[in-house]
Enzyme design. Sequence first.
Site, short mmCIF file in Angstrom:
data_model
loop_
_atom_site.label_atom_id
_atom_site.label_comp_id
_atom_site.label_asym_id
_atom_site.label_seq_id
_atom_site.Cartn_x
_atom_site.Cartn_y
_atom_site.Cartn_z
N GLU A 178 -10.33 -3.66 -20.97
CA GLU A 178 -10.32 -5.07 -20.80
C GLU A 178 -9.13 -5.81 -20.70
O GLU A 178 -8.94 -6.83 -20.36
CB GLU A 178 -11.33 -5.68 -21.73
CG GLU A 178 -12.89 -5.18 -21.60
CD GLU A 178 -13.46 -3.80 -21.91
OE1 GLU A 178 -12.31 -3.02 -22.32
OE2 GLU A 178 -14.55 -3.55 -21.53
N GLU A 201 6.51 6.48 -8.97
CA GLU A 201 5.21 5.80 -8.98
C GLU A 201 4.54 6.82 -8.16
O GLU A 201 3.29 7.16 -8.45
CB GLU A 201 5.18 4.60 -8.50
CG GLU A 201 5.51 3.41 -9.41
CD GLU A 201 5.25 2.15 -8.94
OE1 GLU A 201 4.22 1.77 -8.32
OE2 GLU A 201 6.14 1.08 -9.22
N MET A 204 -3.99 -7.19 -6.83
CA MET A 204 -3.33 -8.27 -7.67
C MET A 204 -4.41 -9.21 -8.37
O MET A 204 -4.02 -10.33 -8.74
CB MET A 204 -2.48 -9.25 -6.79
CG MET A 204 -1.30 -8.39 -6.33
SD MET A 204 -0.26 -7.30 -7.53
CE MET A 204 0.51 -8.94 -8.29
N ARG A 205 -5.49 -8.71 -8.62
CA ARG A 205 -6.70 -9.41 -9.22
C ARG A 205 -6.93 -8.67 -10.66
O ARG A 205 -7.10 -7.34 -10.68
CB ARG A 205 -7.96 -9.66 -8.38
CG ARG A 205 -7.76 -10.12 -7.14
CD ARG A 205 -7.31 -11.47 -7.08
NE ARG A 205 -7.85 -12.52 -7.65
CZ ARG A 205 -7.46 -13.74 -7.74
NH1 ARG A 205 -6.16 -13.93 -7.23
NH2 ARG A 205 -8.06 -14.58 -8.32
N ASP A 263 -3.08 -4.20 -18.52
CA ASP A 263 -2.16 -3.13 -18.70
C ASP A 263 -2.15 -2.59 -20.07
O ASP A 263 -1.10 -1.98 -20.59
CB ASP A 263 -0.79 -3.36 -18.40
CG ASP A 263 -0.60 -4.02 -16.72
OD1 ASP A 263 -1.25 -3.51 -15.89
OD2 ASP A 263 0.06 -4.85 -16.56
N GLY A 319 0.76 -1.28 0.09
CA GLY A 319 0.03 0.11 0.00
C GLY A 319 0.71 1.24 0.10
O GLY A 319 0.43 2.25 0.41
N SER A 320 2.04 1.30 -0.50
CA SER A 320 2.52 2.67 -0.63
C SER A 320 2.34 3.68 -1.66
O SER A 320 2.45 4.54 -1.18
CB SER A 320 4.17 2.16 -0.89
OG SER A 320 4.53 2.04 -2.07
N HIS A 364 1.37 1.19 -13.09
CA HIS A 364 2.37 -0.02 -13.54
C HIS A 364 3.71 0.37 -13.50
O HIS A 364 4.10 1.17 -13.98
CB HIS A 364 1.91 -0.61 -14.91
CG HIS A 364 2.60 -1.75 -15.39
ND1 HIS A 364 2.10 -2.94 -14.81
CD2 HIS A 364 3.66 -1.95 -16.08
CE1 HIS A 364 2.92 -3.83 -15.44
NE2 HIS A 364 4.03 -3.34 -16.42
C1 GRF Z 1 3.67 -1.08 -7.17
O1 GRF Z 1 4.77 -1.57 -8.04
C2 GRF Z 1 2.45 -0.89 -8.44
O2 GRF Z 1 3.19 -0.20 -9.79
C3 GRF Z 1 2.20 -2.58 -8.69
O3 GRF Z 1 2.11 -3.04 -7.63
C4 GRF Z 1 3.00 -2.35 -6.76
C5 GRF Z 1 2.09 -2.25 -5.49
O4 GRF Z 1 2.87 -1.65 -4.43
N1 GRF Z 1 1.07 -2.34 -9.70
P1 GRF Z 1 2.39 -0.75 -3.11
O5 GRF Z 1 1.18 -1.68 -2.71
O6 GRF Z 1 1.41 0.36 -3.69
O7 GRF Z 1 3.22 -0.33 -2.20
#
Ligand code: GRF
Length: 205
Positions: free
Chosen positions: A145, A177, A93-94, A148, A15-16, A112
């Site tokens: 759909e 990010e 992650m889904r 990425d 969750g960063s 991403h």
């Molecule tokens: C990040 O690298 C994001 O780009 C990818 O998953 C990771 C999640 O990191 N989709 P966090 O949970 O936001 O720290």
Amino acid sequence: MKMPKKIGVLVSGRGSNLQALIDAIKEKKINGEIAIVISNKADAFALKRAENNGIKTAVVDHRKYSTREDFEKDIIEHLEREKVELVCLAGFMRVLTPYFVSRYRNRIINIHPALLPSFPGVNAQKQAIDYGVKISGCTVHFVDEGTDTGPIILQKAVVVNDNDDEHSLAERILKEEHKAYAEAVSLFCDDKLEIEGRKVIIKKE
Ligand code: GRF
């Protein structure tokens, strides 16, 4: 000043990026408010971050559903209850089905850790290292759909050093990010993003 947009954040882990959004909202860099954080994993650290900031949380465990649509129906129920206008994926992650994507068409944003369309899918930083690229980075994009494949809002480049491994590269990309995600969400909340086919136009004042 327009009403702050209601944001729902979907997470699975650390969750960063969620934290970056929380901080940017606190600093008034985003005209939005996080109405709910939903995790498919009960032990996601992202949930703690939300709780520490007084944000409502929910766990919707994908393993309890026999179909993806049923899983997503419950997520949508939470989002609708909170009147969410923007769904942010932050390490969720889904893969979302067309059912979910069409329900929130052009209102789902993902981050991403590579310069798309290079290295989509999982382990993007390792893919970049293994390929030997000299520049990688991160991409904030609308979700369609595909995996990425949606229209790109912002990208930030990161130089790959000769001695980088996937971990050192991931760490440097992550810093970008956090900036890129907050910027993109801010633009969305200010109604400055216009989608024309594959292109996202950032409207000027
Ligand atoms: C990040 O690298 C994001 O780009 C990818 O998953 C990771 C999640 O990191 N989709 P966090 O949970 O936001 O720290």
